[in-house]
Motif scaffolding. Structure first.
Motif, PDB file in Angstrom:
ATOM      1  N   LYS A 133       0.853  -1.188   0.000  1.00 60.27           N
ATOM      2  CA  LYS A 133       0.000   0.000   0.000  1.00 60.27           C
ATOM      3  C   LYS A 133       0.888   1.237   0.000  1.00 60.27           C
ATOM      4  N   LYS A 134       0.501   2.226  -0.787  1.00 60.07           N
ATOM      5  CA  LYS A 134       1.239   3.487  -0.799  1.00 60.07           C
ATOM      6  C   LYS A 134       1.009   4.189   0.541  1.00 60.07           C
ATOM      7  N   VAL A 135       2.113   4.603   1.202  1.00 56.45           N
ATOM      8  CA  VAL A 135       2.005   5.233   2.515  1.00 56.45           C
ATOM      9  C   VAL A 135       2.623   6.627   2.569  1.00 56.45           C
ATOM     10  N   GLY A 136       3.225   7.072   1.467  1.00 56.87           N
ATOM     11  CA  GLY A 136       3.828   8.406   1.485  1.00 56.87           C
ATOM     12  C   GLY A 136       4.659   8.681   0.253  1.00 56.87           C
ATOM     13  N   GLU A 137       5.318   9.827   0.287  1.00 51.12           N
ATOM     14  CA  GLU A 137       6.173  10.275  -0.812  1.00 51.12           C
ATOM     15  C   GLU A 137       7.418  10.927  -0.228  1.00 51.12           C
ATOM     16  N   THR A 138       8.511  10.875  -0.979  1.00 47.14           N
ATOM     17  CA  THR A 138       9.711  11.590  -0.584  1.00 47.14           C
ATOM     18  C   THR A 138       9.608  13.024  -1.096  1.00 47.14           C
ATOM     19  N   GLU A 139      10.475  13.869  -0.614  1.00 47.72           N
ATOM     20  CA  GLU A 139      10.542  15.246  -1.113  1.00 47.72           C
ATOM     21  C   GLU A 139      11.153  15.232  -2.509  1.00 47.72           C
ATOM     22  N   PRO A 140      10.650  16.070  -3.419  1.00 49.85           N
ATOM     23  CA  PRO A 140      11.252  16.138  -4.759  1.00 49.85           C
ATOM     24  C   PRO A 140      12.694  16.620  -4.707  1.00 49.85           C
ATOM     25  N   ASN A 141      13.521  16.051  -5.577  1.00 53.28           N
ATOM     26  CA  ASN A 141      14.903  16.469  -5.732  1.00 53.28           C
ATOM     27  C   ASN A 141      14.897  17.885  -6.305  1.00 53.28           C
ATOM     28  N   ALA A 142      15.617  18.791  -5.683  1.00 53.25           N
ATOM     29  CA  ALA A 142      15.626  20.198  -6.111  1.00 53.25           C
ATOM     30  C   ALA A 142      16.195  20.373  -7.515  1.00 53.25           C
ATOM     31  N   THR A 143      17.072  19.480  -7.936  1.00 56.02           N
ATOM     32  CA  THR A 143      17.715  19.600  -9.243  1.00 56.02           C
ATOM     33  C   THR A 143      16.832  19.108 -10.383  1.00 56.02           C
ATOM     34  N   ASN A 144      16.222  17.920 -10.201  1.00 56.10           N
ATOM     35  CA  ASN A 144      15.502  17.317 -11.326  1.00 56.10           C
ATOM     36  C   ASN A 144      14.018  17.056 -11.055  1.00 56.10           C
ATOM     37  N   GLY A 145      13.549  17.337  -9.869  1.00 56.02           N
ATOM     38  CA  GLY A 145      12.139  17.146  -9.546  1.00 56.02           C
ATOM     39  C   GLY A 145      11.737  15.714  -9.241  1.00 56.02           C
ATOM     40  N   PHE A 146      12.686  14.789  -9.329  1.00 58.19           N
ATOM     41  CA  PHE A 146      12.380  13.373  -9.107  1.00 58.19           C
ATOM     42  C   PHE A 146      12.004  13.133  -7.640  1.00 58.19           C
ATOM     43  N   TYR A 147      10.979  12.319  -7.432  1.00 63.01           N
ATOM     44  CA  TYR A 147      10.621  11.885  -6.089  1.00 63.01           C
ATOM     45  C   TYR A 147      10.090  10.460  -6.166  1.00 63.01           C
ATOM     46  N   LYS A 148       9.925   9.869  -4.997  1.00 63.57           N
ATOM     47  CA  LYS A 148       9.509   8.473  -4.921  1.00 63.57           C
ATOM     48  C   LYS A 148       8.259   8.326  -4.077  1.00 63.57           C
ATOM     49  N   PHE A 149       7.509   7.278  -4.381  1.00 68.60           N
ATOM     50  CA  PHE A 149       6.387   6.859  -3.550  1.00 68.60           C
ATOM     51  C   PHE A 149       6.902   5.799  -2.586  1.00 68.60           C
ATOM     52  N   ARG A 150       6.492   5.878  -1.331  1.00 68.60           N
ATOM     53  CA  ARG A 150       6.839   4.892  -0.311  1.00 68.60           C
ATOM     54  C   ARG A 150       5.707   3.875  -0.213  1.00 68.60           C
ATOM     55  N   TYR A 151       6.073   2.606  -0.148  1.00 72.05           N
ATOM     56  CA  TYR A 151       5.105   1.520  -0.030  1.00 72.05           C
ATOM     57  C   TYR A 151       5.422   0.679   1.206  1.00 72.05           C
ATOM     58  N   GLU A 152       4.373   0.047   1.720  1.00 74.16           N
ATOM     59  CA  GLU A 152       4.503  -0.798   2.902  1.00 74.16           C
ATOM     60  C   GLU A 152       3.561  -1.991   2.778  1.00 74.16           C
ATOM     61  N   LYS A 153       4.007  -3.100   3.318  1.00 77.45           N
ATOM     62  CA  LYS A 153       3.149  -4.288   3.417  1.00 77.45           C
ATOM     63  C   LYS A 153       3.325  -4.840   4.830  1.00 77.45           C
ATOM     64  N   ARG A 154       2.205  -5.049   5.481  1.00 76.21           N
ATOM     65  CA  ARG A 154       2.234  -5.618   6.834  1.00 76.21           C
ATOM     66  C   ARG A 154       1.692  -7.042   6.777  1.00 76.21           C
ATOM     67  N   ILE A 155       2.375  -7.937   7.449  1.00 74.16           N
ATOM     68  CA  ILE A 155       1.979  -9.339   7.540  1.00 74.16           C
ATOM     69  C   ILE A 155       1.375  -9.539   8.932  1.00 74.16           C
ATOM     70  N   PRO A 156       0.149 -10.027   9.005  1.00 76.43           N
ATOM     71  CA  PRO A 156      -0.456 -10.231  10.331  1.00 76.43           C
ATOM     72  C   PRO A 156       0.364 -11.204  11.177  1.00 76.43           C
ATOM     73  N   LYS A 157       0.415 -10.920  12.468  1.00 72.12           N
ATOM     74  CA  LYS A 157       1.170 -11.790  13.392  1.00 72.12           C
ATOM     75  C   LYS A 157       0.422 -13.067  13.677  1.00 72.12           C
TER      76      LYS A 157
END
Length: 157
Positions: A133-157
């Protein structure tokens, strides 16, 4: 039917071949943004990843076709630092088999995280299909505007 894929812990003798494959895989990112994942194009960095994390080769018919690196965050959390499959071997369900292997090889892990480029729609779809699941984004790179989406998966205990 999916081809049979195998996984072996990467060793320094694999570094040059892994670097060549990773360089081909991330060439489009380098062309577009001036960079790819940190160290993907440097054999010494691949060796460093092997020493500091869980780095595996992905094999198809005894040939290395890619790799992945899992970075320990804590005893129940691994970060997928990088995953790549040779462009000539994509669309063979190798990525899906790799993701299944990771979870099976580390059954004690309850939290998996990763990031992917904001324009990497195909990757985003793949990770979501694998239960992330998408849980966030990184800050855009000031030089090229590139940024990333953060994903997470939780496995039930």
């Amino acid at each position: 039917m999916s081809p049979m894929v195998f996984f072996k812990k990467a060793v320094p003798a694999n570094a040059e071949q892994l670097t060549q494959i990773a360089t081909r895989c991330f060439a489009e990112d380098v062309q577009k943004y001036g960079e790819g994942p940190a160290g993907h194009d440097q054999p010494d960095q691949h060796i460093l990843f092997m020493q500091k994390a869980h780095y595996y080769t992905i094999l198809l018919d005894d040939q290395i076709v890619g790799g992945f690196c899992l970075i320990p965050v804590d005893h129940e959390h691994l970060e997928l630092g990088i995953i790549y499959v040779d462009p000539d071997k994509q669309n063979l369900r190798i990525g899906s088999q790799t993701m299944q292997f990771m979870e099976a090889a580390y059954p004690h892990i309850k939290k998996w995280t990763l990031d992917t480029g904001y324009e990497a729609v195909r990757n985003q779809h793949f990770y979501e299909k694998c239960g992330y699941k998408k849980v966030g984004e990184t800050e855009p790179n000031a030089t090229n505007g590139f940024y990333k989406f953060r994903y997470e998966k939780r496995i039930p205990k």
